[in-house]
Design a protein around this motif. Structure first.
Motif: not given
Ligand code: SF4
Lengths: 367, 86
Positions: A91, A116-117, A142, A194, A256, A349, B1-6, B47-52, B54
């Motif tokens: 981005d 990506y990470s 997040t 998030h 968390n 976004e 940017m704050c996308l997190a995927i299940p 829920l996964v965000h940038v490889g981690c 959360i």
């Protein structure tokens, strides 16, 4: 896919929207803070399903959009340094700095890698021990824990060639700046699910009490946002102002604990300049002194000048929910996702990009 | 940017200081860091965000959302929702 498709169920979407229509008697202005939610709202054409009384305004919602020009210039100065591998989220590549963007720095020979990470950036450092790897650590609450994890692992494992240019922003100070501004129109707030997954929602309970407005923590799927809108509409029609949690499958009141501990270990709050909004006290995270070795700003001197944002771009108003992207004279003409003048047109976004993509084709989501 | 995927945890691996998992997202499987969700195990959705990861998705809470909306739907279908008083 489980936990995605089911939140796009057309029948439940219709039912929920119908319930909102049956409930609303007066005009209400709602704001969603998070750009991911803006994206869903536009993509699925939610405003068309809602009664005309419900108006959505879009907040500052994406860390890409609010990264200050100076920070972009600093990133580019680091990316152009010989011997440096500069790693960033995709981005960030087309976000305009004062003169260039990272794509152009790459074209001119800068070794820039899209990761990506943050853990991929750390791996780059492990795999290239003779190069300096600088990771561009941006994001809201997040993303901060994952970024912190990379810095923490670098220190723990003695990966001496990994450092981070950290430019994190925090949501509650921006919400305060918007709700507390003179002439604020926002009457109900959708809190970012998030961010709250990490931080919990205590701070949003305080905001709700402080400004006397209902706040609902929501997820990112169409049904999440409609359910949150229903909850806000109910409260507003009944004159209530409290916090509700629509996203309880992921968000708890305290958030968390492991993520917060890690963030706290690596970062501390600091004043931060937001593009389009200005300097907000204690609205960002910077690396603690104990992480100087992993702090790119400490390791590499990069002098950058203070710069002004281009005057034609009204992103300052857009990011505060004061104007719609379509109010901007440059929208869709001189400013497009291919040639963005302002950051909200860059990120998927960003409010301007969301309008650009989904207004022209109308809503494309299959509901 | 704050996308997190299940995604669903297929198996986990403990590297001593860090725990990773193979997580399935639709047809795609990726390695994900689990350090922020010590409570998550095989079969859980995260829920996964940038490889981690959360958060671990709470299935009971997820069901509640639907039950609430289904109730509204049931009322609606019976024509009981927003019936004019009297
Ligand atoms: S359309 Fe472009 S120029 Fe106008 S506010 Fe959005 S980013 Fe700025």
């Amino acid at each position: 896919m489980k936990h995605l498709d089911e939140y796009r169920d057309a029948r439940l979407v219709r039912i929920t929207a119908g319930e909102i229509r049956g409930l609303v008697t007066r005009p209400w202005v709602l704001m969603e803070v998070c750009g991911g939610q803006t994206h869903t709202i536009m993509r699925y054409g939610l405003p068309d399903l809602l009664p005309p009384e419900v108006e959505f305004v879009h907040g500052p919602g994406c860390p890409v959009c609010v990264t200050a020009l100076e920070t972009m210039d600093r990133a580019m100065a680091m990316a152009a340094r010989p011997g440096v591998i500069f790693a960033c989220y995709g981005d960030m590549m087309r976000v305009p700095g004062s003169r260039l963007d990272l794509f152009r720095v790459k074209a001119a020979g800068g070794d820039i890698r899209i990761v990506y990470s943050p853990m991929d950036a750390l791996k780059l450092a492990r795999d290239n021990p003779h190069r300096e790897v600088v990771f561009f650590g941006v994001g809201f609450e997040t993303t901060a824990p994952a970024n912190a994890m990379a810095a923490h692992a670098a220190r723990r494992d003695g990966v001496g060639n990994f450092s981070m240019l950290a430019s994190h922003v925090l949501v509650p100070p921006a919400v305060r700046a918007i709700l507390g501004a003179e002439g604020n129109r926002v009457q109900g707030l959708i809190a970012p699910g998030h961010v709250c997954t990490v931080m919990g929602y205590r701070e949003y309970e305080e905001l709700s009490a402080e400004y006397g407005i209902p706040i609902v923590v929501a997820g990112f799927e169409p049904l999440d946002l409609l359910a949150a809108t229903l909850m806000l509409a109910r409260q507003l029609e009944q004159g209530q102002a409290r916090l509700e949690n629509q996203y309880s499958r992921s968000v708890t009141r305290d958030g968390n604990a492991a993520a917060r501990r890690l963030m706290d270990e690596v970062f501390e709050t600091a004043d931060r300049k937001w593009r389009g909004i200005g300097r907000l006290p204690l609205s960002g995270l910077r690396m603690r002194g104990s992480y100087d070795e992993q702090n790119a700003e400490v390791r590499f001197e990069t002098a950058v000048e203070a710069v002004e944002e281009p005057s034609e771009c009204i992103s300052a108003m857009v990011l505060r929910g004061r104007a719609k992207p379509t109010d901007c004279p440059a929208f869709g003409g001189r400013c497009t996702p291919r040639n963005p003048m302002g950051a909200p047109m860059v990120s998927t976004e960003g409010a301007c990009a969301a309008y650009y993509h989904f207004r022209r084709t109308e809503s494309e989501g299959e509901l | 940017m704050c996308l997190a995927i299940p995604g669903k945890i297929l198996d986990t691996e403990d590297a001593g200081f860090s725990r990773t998992a193979r997580v399935q997202f639709g047809g795609v499987v990726r390695t994900v860091f689990l350090d922020l969700v010590p409570e998550a195990g095989v079969g859980d959705y995260v829920l996964v965000h940038v490889g981690c990861a959360i958060s671990r998705i709470d299935e009971e809470e997820a069901l509640k959302t639907f039950e609430l909306l289904e109730q509204i739907g049931a009322l609606e279908e019976e024509g009981l929702s927003h019936e004019a008083p009297g």
